[in-house]
Design a protein around this motif. Sequence first.
Motif, PDB file in Angstrom:
ATOM      1  N   HIS A 167       0.855  -1.190   0.000  1.00  0.00           N
ATOM      2  CA  HIS A 167       0.000   0.000   0.000  1.00  0.00           C
ATOM      3  C   HIS A 167       0.895   1.245   0.000  1.00  0.00           C
ATOM      4  N   ILE A 168       0.317   2.371  -0.393  1.00  0.00           N
ATOM      5  CA  ILE A 168       0.936   3.653  -0.104  1.00  0.00           C
ATOM      6  C   ILE A 168       0.059   4.358   0.917  1.00  0.00           C
ATOM      7  N   THR A 169       0.637   5.291   1.650  1.00  0.00           N
ATOM      8  CA  THR A 169      -0.096   6.035   2.674  1.00  0.00           C
ATOM      9  C   THR A 169      -0.301   7.466   2.212  1.00  0.00           C
ATOM     10  N   ILE A 170      -1.555   7.926   2.218  1.00  0.00           N
ATOM     11  CA  ILE A 170      -1.869   9.300   1.831  1.00  0.00           C
ATOM     12  C   ILE A 170      -2.620   9.996   2.968  1.00  0.00           C
ATOM     13  N   PRO A 171      -2.659  11.322   2.950  1.00  0.00           N
ATOM     14  CA  PRO A 171      -3.454  12.025   3.965  1.00  0.00           C
ATOM     15  C   PRO A 171      -4.942  11.713   3.792  1.00  0.00           C
ATOM     16  N   ALA A 172      -5.665  11.729   4.889  1.00  0.00           N
ATOM     17  CA  ALA A 172      -7.122  11.545   4.849  1.00  0.00           C
ATOM     18  C   ALA A 172      -7.799  12.785   5.426  1.00  0.00           C
ATOM     19  N   ALA A 173      -8.958  13.109   4.884  1.00  0.00           N
ATOM     20  CA  ALA A 173      -9.692  14.287   5.342  1.00  0.00           C
ATOM     21  C   ALA A 173     -10.376  14.058   6.677  1.00  0.00           C
ATOM     22  N   TYR A 174     -10.500  12.805   7.092  1.00  0.00           N
ATOM     23  CA  TYR A 174     -11.304  12.455   8.265  1.00  0.00           C
ATOM     24  C   TYR A 174     -10.488  12.532   9.551  1.00  0.00           C
ATOM     25  N   SER A 175     -11.195  12.763  10.657  1.00  0.00           N
ATOM     26  CA  SER A 175     -10.611  12.685  11.999  1.00  0.00           C
ATOM     27  C   SER A 175     -11.323  11.572  12.750  1.00  0.00           C
ATOM     28  N   SER A 176     -10.569  10.785  13.496  1.00  0.00           N
ATOM     29  CA  SER A 176     -11.185   9.674  14.227  1.00  0.00           C
ATOM     30  C   SER A 176     -11.778  10.169  15.550  1.00  0.00           C
ATOM     31  N   GLY A 177     -12.964   9.664  15.864  1.00  0.00           N
ATOM     32  CA  GLY A 177     -13.623  10.076  17.097  1.00  0.00           C
ATOM     33  C   GLY A 177     -15.106   9.765  17.076  1.00  0.00           C
ATOM     34  N   ILE A 178     -15.832  10.384  18.002  1.00  0.00           N
ATOM     35  CA  ILE A 178     -17.271  10.152  18.160  1.00  0.00           C
ATOM     36  C   ILE A 178     -18.025  11.465  18.001  1.00  0.00           C
ATOM     37  N   THR A 179     -19.069  11.446  17.166  1.00  0.00           N
ATOM     38  CA  THR A 179     -19.986  12.579  17.091  1.00  0.00           C
ATOM     39  C   THR A 179     -21.254  12.221  17.850  1.00  0.00           C
ATOM     40  N   LEU A 180     -21.642  13.072  18.781  1.00  0.00           N
ATOM     41  CA  LEU A 180     -22.887  12.880  19.531  1.00  0.00           C
ATOM     42  C   LEU A 180     -23.944  13.825  18.977  1.00  0.00           C
ATOM     43  N   PHE A 181     -25.134  13.290  18.722  1.00  0.00           N
ATOM     44  CA  PHE A 181     -26.239  14.076  18.175  1.00  0.00           C
ATOM     45  C   PHE A 181     -27.383  14.125  19.185  1.00  0.00           C
ATOM     46  N   THR A 182     -28.094  15.250  19.200  1.00  0.00           N
ATOM     47  CA  THR A 182     -29.281  15.380  20.038  1.00  0.00           C
ATOM     48  C   THR A 182     -30.152  16.503  19.483  1.00  0.00           C
ATOM     49  N   LEU A 183     -31.347  16.637  20.014  1.00  0.00           N
ATOM     50  CA  LEU A 183     -32.209  17.737  19.617  1.00  0.00           C
ATOM     51  C   LEU A 183     -31.611  19.047  20.134  1.00  0.00           C
ATOM     52  N   ARG A 184     -31.607  20.062  19.272  1.00  0.00           N
ATOM     53  CA  ARG A 184     -30.906  21.301  19.589  1.00  0.00           C
ATOM     54  C   ARG A 184     -31.526  22.047  20.776  1.00  0.00           C
ATOM     55  N   HIS A 185     -32.816  22.269  20.721  1.00  0.00           N
ATOM     56  CA  HIS A 185     -33.445  23.150  21.715  1.00  0.00           C
ATOM     57  C   HIS A 185     -33.923  22.361  22.928  1.00  0.00           C
ATOM     58  N   THR A 186     -32.986  21.723  23.578  1.00  0.00           N
ATOM     59  CA  THR A 186     -33.250  20.960  24.793  1.00  0.00           C
ATOM     60  C   THR A 186     -32.116  21.201  25.776  1.00  0.00           C
ATOM     61  N   ASP A 187     -32.348  20.817  27.024  1.00  0.00           N
ATOM     62  CA  ASP A 187     -31.279  20.936  28.022  1.00  0.00           C
ATOM     63  C   ASP A 187     -30.082  20.082  27.624  1.00  0.00           C
ATOM     64  N   LEU A 188     -30.358  18.881  27.075  1.00  0.00           N
ATOM     65  CA  LEU A 188     -29.272  18.009  26.657  1.00  0.00           C
ATOM     66  C   LEU A 188     -28.499  18.634  25.492  1.00  0.00           C
ATOM     67  N   GLY A 189     -29.212  19.300  24.610  1.00  0.00           N
ATOM     68  CA  GLY A 189     -28.550  19.976  23.495  1.00  0.00           C
ATOM     69  C   GLY A 189     -27.571  21.027  23.981  1.00  0.00           C
ATOM     70  N   GLN A 190     -27.979  21.797  24.975  1.00  0.00           N
ATOM     71  CA  GLN A 190     -27.084  22.816  25.533  1.00  0.00           C
ATOM     72  C   GLN A 190     -25.913  22.175  26.277  1.00  0.00           C
ATOM     73  N   GLU A 191     -26.204  21.102  27.006  1.00  0.00           N
ATOM     74  CA  GLU A 191     -25.136  20.403  27.728  1.00  0.00           C
ATOM     75  C   GLU A 191     -24.095  19.861  26.750  1.00  0.00           C
ATOM     76  N   LEU A 192     -24.577  19.305  25.653  1.00  0.00           N
ATOM     77  CA  LEU A 192     -23.664  18.736  24.660  1.00  0.00           C
ATOM     78  C   LEU A 192     -22.783  19.814  24.039  1.00  0.00           C
TER      79      LEU A 192
END
Length: 287
Positions: A253-278
């Motif tokens: 193989h050859i190794t090239i740069p990737a546009a992605y970053s490894s990690g976790i995206t958390l999703f929630t409803l925006r206009h909620t207490d949890l949304g603000q906490e996130l």
Amino acid sequence: MAAGCEEVHACSEEEQDEAADAEEAMLWPIQEALERQTLQIGASACGATAVVDVLRALGVDVTPERADQCVRTRLRRNDSPLPDYLLSRSQAGATHTQLIQGAEDASQGQVTGRFFHFHPRRRAKLVPWLSKWIRKGAVPVATMNMQVAVPEGEEVPDAWHHQLIFGVTSNAVFMTNPLDLVSEEEVHQRLCSESVLLIQRQDVLQRLTSDCCLSSLSESHTDPRWKALDVEGQVRQMALEEEQEQDRATLTHITIPAAYSSGITLFTLRHTDLGQELLNAPQLPLA
């Protein structure tokens, strides 16, 4: 003395069971996940596929076509000359930023997301951290380098992958597309990866023509990683091995740069207490 040891041991097992129960959290039971999950909706569209299920989990129904349109999935340019093909491979699919924007656009602002980096390594235990957020109502999507932690004897995958996490238990993670149960350690390894991508030997050589301008691999990109990784030199070395007809090629193989970053995206409803906490939650501390 023996009785005392047995009592301590029994207490220890009970505490372990309680800890395991505390870590378990599920968005859906397994059978429901099997019925509800969306399978890959198109080429390089694992991110848009995950967004469809994120929105459904949060009570917002969208069509796969709408999700893909909002995520703006990028495709591989398979018929391009090698330099442009490699550039397209480094960007194919979607980044976590595209997933967040896509979910917001497809939900007309109802849903928001927050990405948490896991590379460089973070001082956090993956399953307890995920469990805490799932119990609160957040929906996680993992962005993983699938070329890391490949089981012995299996072929190295040719891409990164976005997968919705619908649950965790003691030391394992449940994911969709495909429905899978993966050990915490394996998931963590794939979440803690540099932003690089391995390109298979045959994918390089079949596009390497005599008029191919390899210097553009180092000179024309605004991203300095192309030069730092010496992608041009890797391609030349691979071509040299092919010319010499070596029995065992050094570069698979050859190794090239990737546009992605490894990690976790958390999703929630925006206009909620949890949304603000996130949105106010700090990034995980470095290990």
